[in-house]
Design a protein around this motif. Structure first.
Motif, PDB file in Angstrom:
ATOM      1  N   MET A   1       0.846  -1.178   0.000  1.00  0.00           N
ATOM      2  CA  MET A   1       0.000   0.000   0.000  1.00  0.00           C
ATOM      3  C   MET A   1       0.887   1.236   0.000  1.00  0.00           C
ATOM      4  O   MET A   1       1.783   1.380   0.834  1.00  0.00           O
ATOM      5  N   SER A   2       0.661   2.127  -0.940  1.00  0.00           N
ATOM      6  CA  SER A   2       1.477   3.336  -1.014  1.00  0.00           C
ATOM      7  C   SER A   2       0.829   4.460  -0.198  1.00  0.00           C
ATOM      8  O   SER A   2      -0.381   4.547  -0.075  1.00  0.00           O
ATOM      9  N   VAL A   3       1.692   5.284   0.352  1.00  0.00           N
ATOM     10  CA  VAL A   3       1.246   6.419   1.144  1.00  0.00           C
ATOM     11  C   VAL A   3       1.046   7.601   0.202  1.00  0.00           C
ATOM     12  O   VAL A   3       1.928   7.934  -0.597  1.00  0.00           O
ATOM     13  N   VAL A   4      -0.114   8.230   0.295  1.00  0.00           N
ATOM     14  CA  VAL A   4      -0.374   9.418  -0.514  1.00  0.00           C
ATOM     15  C   VAL A   4       0.294  10.599   0.171  1.00  0.00           C
ATOM     16  O   VAL A   4       0.089  10.843   1.359  1.00  0.00           O
ATOM     17  N   LEU A   5       1.103  11.295  -0.592  1.00  0.00           N
ATOM     18  CA  LEU A   5       1.785  12.472  -0.067  1.00  0.00           C
ATOM     19  C   LEU A   5       1.057  13.727  -0.517  1.00  0.00           C
ATOM     20  O   LEU A   5       0.544  13.798  -1.634  1.00  0.00           O
ATOM     21  N   TYR A   6       1.019  14.696   0.363  1.00  0.00           N
ATOM     22  CA  TYR A   6       0.403  15.988   0.071  1.00  0.00           C
ATOM     23  C   TYR A   6       1.502  17.023  -0.001  1.00  0.00           C
ATOM     24  O   TYR A   6       2.410  17.048   0.823  1.00  0.00           O
ATOM     25  N   GLU A   7       1.402  17.870  -1.015  1.00  0.00           N
ATOM     26  CA  GLU A   7       2.449  18.845  -1.275  1.00  0.00           C
ATOM     27  C   GLU A   7       1.874  20.253  -1.300  1.00  0.00           C
ATOM     28  O   GLU A   7       0.763  20.477  -1.768  1.00  0.00           O
ATOM     29  N   SER A   8       2.664  21.180  -0.799  1.00  0.00           N
ATOM     30  CA  SER A   8       2.303  22.590  -0.853  1.00  0.00           C
ATOM     31  C   SER A   8       3.298  23.318  -1.737  1.00  0.00           C
ATOM     32  O   SER A   8       4.501  23.097  -1.649  1.00  0.00           O
ATOM     33  N   LYS A  76      -0.574  12.177   4.555  1.00  0.00           N
ATOM     34  CA  LYS A  76      -1.886  12.669   4.981  1.00  0.00           C
ATOM     35  C   LYS A  76      -2.021  12.711   6.505  1.00  0.00           C
ATOM     36  O   LYS A  76      -2.527  13.680   7.056  1.00  0.00           O
ATOM     37  N   ALA A  77      -1.546  11.669   7.184  1.00  0.00           N
ATOM     38  CA  ALA A  77      -1.664  11.622   8.653  1.00  0.00           C
ATOM     39  C   ALA A  77      -0.926  12.783   9.298  1.00  0.00           C
ATOM     40  O   ALA A  77      -1.433  13.415  10.230  1.00  0.00           O
ATOM     41  N   ARG A  81      -2.572  15.772  11.434  1.00  0.00           N
ATOM     42  CA  ARG A  81      -2.125  15.882  12.818  1.00  0.00           C
ATOM     43  C   ARG A  81      -1.508  17.251  13.082  1.00  0.00           C
ATOM     44  O   ARG A  81      -1.653  17.796  14.171  1.00  0.00           O
ATOM     45  N   GLY A  82      -0.860  17.835  12.098  1.00  0.00           N
ATOM     46  CA  GLY A  82      -0.236  19.144  12.255  1.00  0.00           C
ATOM     47  C   GLY A  82      -1.208  20.286  12.019  1.00  0.00           C
ATOM     48  O   GLY A  82      -1.791  20.846  12.955  1.00  0.00           O
ATOM     49  N   PHE A  83      -1.405  20.614  10.755  1.00  0.00           N
ATOM     50  CA  PHE A  83      -2.269  21.755  10.420  1.00  0.00           C
ATOM     51  C   PHE A  83      -3.741  21.478  10.694  1.00  0.00           C
ATOM     52  O   PHE A  83      -4.483  22.392  11.039  1.00  0.00           O
ATOM     53  N   GLY A  84      -4.156  20.221  10.570  1.00  0.00           N
ATOM     54  CA  GLY A  84      -5.544  19.885  10.880  1.00  0.00           C
ATOM     55  C   GLY A  84      -5.857  20.109  12.352  1.00  0.00           C
ATOM     56  O   GLY A  84      -6.888  20.691  12.699  1.00  0.00           O
ATOM     57  N   SER A  85      -4.959  19.661  13.235  1.00  0.00           N
ATOM     58  CA  SER A  85      -5.173  19.853  14.674  1.00  0.00           C
ATOM     59  C   SER A  85      -5.165  21.327  15.053  1.00  0.00           C
ATOM     60  O   SER A  85      -5.972  21.774  15.861  1.00  0.00           O
ATOM     61  N   HIS A 131      -2.071  19.653  -1.417  1.00  0.00           N
ATOM     62  CA  HIS A 131      -2.852  18.877  -2.374  1.00  0.00           C
ATOM     63  C   HIS A 131      -2.137  17.555  -2.633  1.00  0.00           C
ATOM     64  O   HIS A 131      -0.906  17.492  -2.517  1.00  0.00           O
ATOM     65  N   PRO A 132      -2.888  16.509  -2.978  1.00  0.00           N
ATOM     66  CA  PRO A 132      -2.217  15.228  -3.267  1.00  0.00           C
ATOM     67  C   PRO A 132      -1.141  15.420  -4.324  1.00  0.00           C
ATOM     68  O   PRO A 132      -1.344  16.105  -5.330  1.00  0.00           O
TER      69      PRO A 132
END
Length: 140
Positions: A1-8, A76-77, A81-85, A131-132
């Motif tokens: 299972m690959s981890v989806v990375l989010y980039e800014s 995503k986690a 956990r960072g900006f979402g929290s 974004h993904p």
């Protein structure tokens, strides 16, 4: 299972422009919470701990990301956990500060309201820039 990375793609200048007031927001909330707790433990001060915990989880996560040099590309986690929290802590802090204003008319609650708004707004402004990542992508 690959981890989806989010980039800014947020520039360092815009990042700092959001980071500084966002940091001021959570710091204001925590300082005011400590001052409230020094006045005595009440149902309100206990309720005000909830946004503080979320804010501190976000700050600890962001420090961890900075140490690992993961600023612009996050799993995503870690993003949540960072900006979402931080965003959620600020959002929850707004009605809690409003309840304090209505119930106690304590000037600290005005500061807490300002801190919650700053934290929520500026954490969200960074959060929404992630974004993904496209396959084979990366920060250029």
């Amino acid at each position: 299972m690959s981890v989806v990375l989010y980039e800014s793609k947020l520039s360092a200048r815009r990042w700092i422009a959001c980071d500084l007031p966002g940091n001021a927001g959570w710091i204001i909330w925590v300082v005011c919470l400590i001052l409230l707790l020094k006045k005595g433990i009440t149902w309100y001060s206990v309720l005000a701990i909830i946004p503080a915990i979320l804010m501190l989880i976000g700050v600890i996560e962001l420090i961890s990301e900075r140490i690992r040099k993961l600023d612009w590309v996050l799993p995503k986690a870690r993003l949540y956990r960072g900006f979402g929290s931080l965003t959620l802590g600020g959002i929850l802090g707004i009605p809690i500060a409003a309840v304090g204003l209505i119930t106690f008319q304590d000037p600290l609650c005005w500061w807490m309201l300002a801190g919650a708004c700053l934290c929520a707004l500026f954490a969200w402004l960074i959060f929404r820039e992630y974004h993904p990542q496209k396959q084979g992508g990366g920060r250029s």
